[in-house]
Design a protein around this motif. Structure first.
Motif, PDB file in Angstrom:
ATOM      1  N   ASP A 234     -50.454   1.584  23.272  1.00 44.41           N
ATOM      2  CA  ASP A 234     -51.101   2.301  22.310  1.00 44.41           C
ATOM      3  C   ASP A 234     -50.347   3.319  21.663  1.00 44.41           C
ATOM      4  O   ASP A 234     -49.943   4.250  22.295  1.00 44.41           O
ATOM      5  CB  ASP A 234     -52.702   2.821  22.767  1.00 44.41           C
ATOM      6  N   THR A 258     -57.016   4.404  11.598  1.00 42.65           N
ATOM      7  CA  THR A 258     -57.551   5.454  11.369  1.00 42.65           C
ATOM      8  C   THR A 258     -56.852   6.789  11.291  1.00 42.65           C
ATOM      9  O   THR A 258     -57.094   7.742  10.146  1.00 42.65           O
ATOM     10  CB  THR A 258     -58.913   6.096  12.203  1.00 42.65           C
ATOM     11  N   LYS A 259     -56.039   6.807  12.088  1.00 40.90           N
ATOM     12  CA  LYS A 259     -55.251   8.230  12.290  1.00 40.90           C
ATOM     13  C   LYS A 259     -53.995   8.328  11.173  1.00 40.90           C
ATOM     14  O   LYS A 259     -54.091   8.265  10.015  1.00 40.90           O
ATOM     15  CB  LYS A 259     -54.632   8.256  13.617  1.00 40.90           C
TER      16      LYS A 259
HETATM   17  C1  LIG Z   1     -58.701   7.570  17.745  1.00 38.92           C
HETATM   18  C2  LIG Z   1     -57.942   6.917  18.815  1.00 38.92           C
HETATM   19  C3  LIG Z   1     -58.249   5.480  19.490  1.00 38.92           C
HETATM   20  C4  LIG Z   1     -59.489   4.650  18.744  1.00 38.92           C
HETATM   21  O1  LIG Z   1     -59.434   4.778  17.556  1.00 38.92           O
HETATM   22  P1  LIG Z   1     -60.590   4.511  16.354  1.00 38.92           P
HETATM   23  O2  LIG Z   1     -59.987   4.002  15.296  1.00 38.92           O
HETATM   24  O3  LIG Z   1     -61.226   5.824  16.310  1.00 38.92           O
HETATM   25  O4  LIG Z   1     -61.576   3.471  17.046  1.00 38.92           O
HETATM   26  C5  LIG Z   1     -57.353   4.895  20.274  1.00 38.92           C
HETATM   27  N1  LIG Z   1     -56.444   5.147  20.578  1.00 38.92           N
HETATM   28  C6  LIG Z   1     -55.866   6.486  20.161  1.00 38.92           C
HETATM   29  C7  LIG Z   1     -54.493   6.862  20.810  1.00 38.92           C
HETATM   30  C8  LIG Z   1     -56.473   7.241  19.443  1.00 38.92           C
HETATM   31  O5  LIG Z   1     -56.218   8.458  18.957  1.00 38.92           O
END
Ligand SMILES: *Cc1c(COP(=O)(O)O)cnc(C)c1O
Length: 483
Positions: A234, A258-259
Motif C-alpha cells: 500500500d 482518494t488521497k
Molecule cells: C485512506 C487509506 C486507505 C483506505 O482508502 P479509502 O479510499 O478511504 O477506502 C488505505 N490505505 C491508506 C494508507 C490510506 O491512507
C-alpha cells in the motif's frame, strides 16, 4: 484475453475478434513506442487518451468524456457473444468496465510502472479499502491443492486503521484467516520466521499512515519471491510521484486514490496496479499472467466494488499535476516538521524527511521526486518525503485535544493528501475502532496528532500551529493555577 474457453467461435465472432486484435496491436505499439518514452508529467497529463481517440470516437473532446451509461450496445449477436466471453475488449456493463475508468486505469498503470521495464495493468475500485480487498482475496482461496487448507498472510502492524479492521476483524475473526502482524518490518527475520507452507502473500504499507513505518521493499520482495509468494504494497502515502514499489520488486500496489491522487478531495476512489506474470503458490494461470485484468473481469465482476465513471475522471483530472503537487506539499511539510521539531511544547515529530528519524536513511533510498534530474529547477535527483507527518504534544491526551481544538486554518478531519492542510488525532478517529491494544500494536499514542500539510504558504500553516500551541499551554496553565 481472458476467458472464452468453452465458447464456440463462429465466423462472425472471428471477424470481430480479428478487428479488435488489430486495435489491440495498434494500442500496444502506441504504448511501447510512444507513451512509454514520455516523462512522468506527460503520461500524467495524457495517459492513453490521444488526439486520434478524441477525433475518431469522441467528437474531438480534449478531455476524456464521462460515460454516464450503464451498458454498451453491440452491432450484432456475434459481437455480443465475443464480448461477453471476453474474447474482445469490451466494457459491456459498467460494473465490469467503462471507457472513463479505462483511461483512469491506464494512466495509473503507466505511472506506477514508470521506470519499470515490464508491463503493468490496473484495476480501478470504488475505494482504497475495495482495492485492498480486491488485491488480497484471490490469494485466500480456501480449497488449495484440492484440500481445505488453513490460510495465513503477513502484514505490517503499522497500517491504516481500516486495513487493520479488514484484516483483523473481517478476515481473522469472521473467516478464520490468520493475519500474522509484523511489528518491526525492517527486521527481515521477523518476516522470514513467520512464513510457512500456508502463507499466501506478504503485505506492507509504506510509508505507513500515520506512524511513518517503512521497510526495505527489495529485501522483503526477494524474501517473498524465494517462497513463491507475491508482495502487495500500500503506497498511498507516497503516490507514484515519490515511490513506485513495482520498480523495486513488489508485485501489486494498492492505492487509496482518494488521497494524493485526488488532491482536490472530490470523492473516494481506489485502484490496484500489478505486474504481469507474478509469482504465487495459487494454481491459477489467469491470476498469475495478468492479475489486474483477472480481478477486473472475474472476481470484481461478481463482487461489484467498481468505480463510478464520474469519479474516475475527477480523480484522473487531479492526477495530471501529481508530480508538482507532491513536490510542493513535501517541501511545505518539511518546513512545518522543522518548525515543530524545535518547538518546546512538542514531545516528538515523526517525519521521514527529518535526518534524525530512525528510518530516514532507509526511506531516502526509495523516496525520490520522480524526474527531478530532468527538472529545470533541480537538475539532479532529490528526495521528497510526502505530506504526511505526525507529532506528539507535551502534556498528554487533554493538552493534545486543547491544541487541536485551537486550530483555526488547519481543518479537523480524518483525511489526507489534500491541497488544504488537515489534522486529526488518530486515537479518537482513524484508529479508534481497534481499541487500546490494537493502537499499541500500531504504535498510536493518545497524544499523537497526524498532520497533512497542504498547499498553503508554509508560514501561514506554521502560524496556525504556533497560535494553537500557545492557546493550549495558556489553558493548561490556568487549569493548573486554579486547581
Ligand atoms: C485512506 C487509506 C486507505 C483506505 O482508502 P479509502 O479510499 O478511504 O477506502 C488505505 N490505505 C491508506 C494508507 C490510506 O491512507
Amino acid at each position: 484475453m481472458l476467458g472464452g474457453e468453452d465458447v464456440q467461435i463462429t465466423p462472425g465472432m472471428q471477424r470481430h475478434i480479428d478487428r479488435n486484435n488489430a486495435y489491440l496491436a495498434k494500442r500496444d505499439k502506441y504504448i511501447r513506442e510512444v507513451v512509454k518514452k514520455w516523462k512522468f508529467d506527460t503520461i500524467a497529463v495524457h495517459g492513453l487518451y490521444s488526439v486520434e481517440d478524441a477525433i475518431e470516437d469522441y467528437q474531438g473532446a480534449i478531455i476524456e468524456p464521462i460515460f454516464m451509461s450503464a451498458s454498451q450496445a453491440y452491432r450484432d449477436s456475434d459481437e455480443m457473444a465475443a464480448a461477453l466471453a471476453y474474447l474482445i475488449p469490451t466494457w459491456c456493463y459498467s460494473r465490469i468496465a467503462n471507457p472513463s475508468t479505462y483511461y483512469y486505469e491506464w494512466t495509473l498503470a503507466l505511472l506506477e510502472g514508470y521506470g519499470y521495464d515490464g508491463e503493468t495493468g490496473c484495476c480501478s475500485t470504488s475505494s482504497g479499502m475495495a482495492a485492498i480487498m480486491t488485491a488480497v482475496q484471490p490469494f485466500l482461496v480456501h480449497r488449495f491443492h484440492n484440500k481445505l487448507e488453513p490460510r495465513n498472510f503477513l502484514a505490517t502492524a503499522q497500517c491504516y486503521g481500516g486495513t487493520f479492521q479488514q484484516f483483523n476483524v473481517r478476515l481473522m475473526e469472521e473467516r478464520d484467516i490468520e493475519c500474522r502482524w509484523i511489528k518491526d518490518p525492517t527486521d527481515i527475520d521477523a518476516w522470514a520466521s513467520q512464513i510457512d507452507e500456508n502463507t499466501r502473500f506478504l503485505y506492507g504499507e509504506l510509508p505507513s499512515n500515520p506512524g511513518q513505518g517503512f521497510f526495505d521493499i527489495e529485501a522483503v520482495a526477494d524474501l517473498a519471491h524465494s517462497h513463491d509468494l507475491p508482495l502487495i504494497c500500500d503506497a498511498t502515502v507516497a503516490s507514484p510521484a515519490l515511490m513506485r514499489p513495482l520498480c523495486h520488486g513488489a508485485d501489486i500496489v494498492v492505492q487509496s486514490a482518494t488521497k494524493s491522487l485526488t488532491t482536490s478531495g472530490f470523492g473516494v476512489a481506489g485502484a490496484l496496479t500489478a505486474r504481469k506474470d507474478l509469482v504465487s503458490t495459487i494454481d491459477n494461470e489467469d491470476l498469475k499472467r495478468d492479475f489486474a485484468l483477472y480481478v477486473k473481469y472475474l472476481p470484481n465482476r461478481d463482487y461489484g466494488p467498481n468505480l463510478h465513471p464520474m469519479q474516475a475522471i475527477m480523480t484522473l483530472n487531479d492526477m495530471r499535476t501529481l508530480r508538482s503537487k507532491m513536490d510542493l506539499l513535501s517541501r511545505n511539510t518539511m518546513k512545518v516538521a522543522e518548525f515543530l521539531s524545535a518547538h518546546p511544547q512538542i514531545e516528538s515529530v515523526q517525519y521521514l524527511g527529518l535526518p534524525n528519524h530512525p528510518l530516514h536513511e532507509l526511506a531516502s533510498r526509495y523516496m525520490w521526486l520522480v524526474d527531478a534530474e530532468c527538472d529545470e529547477q533541480y537538475g539532479q535527483p532529490v528526495n521528497r518525503y510526502g505530506h504526511l507527518m505526525s507529532f506528539c504534544v507535551n502534556g498528554g491526551a487533554q493538552a493534545t485535544r486543547d491544541f487541536f481544538d485551537g486550530l483555526q486554518r488547519i481543518w479537523r478531519a480524518t483525511d489526507l493528501g489534500r491541497i488544504k492542510s488537515v489534522a486529526t488525532i488518530p486515537a479518537i478517529s482513524t484508529h479508534q475502532q481497534q481499541g487500546e491494544e490494537g493502537r499499541e500494536l500500531a504504535a498510536i499514542p493518545p497524544n499523537m496528532v497526524r498532520l497533512c500539510v497542504g498547499g498553503e504558504h508554509p508560514d501561514d500553516t506554521i502560524a496556525d500551529l504556533d497560535q494553537a500551541l500557545h492557546a493550549a499551554s495558556a489553558r493548561t496553565a490556568v487549569a493548573v493555577g486554579s486547581g
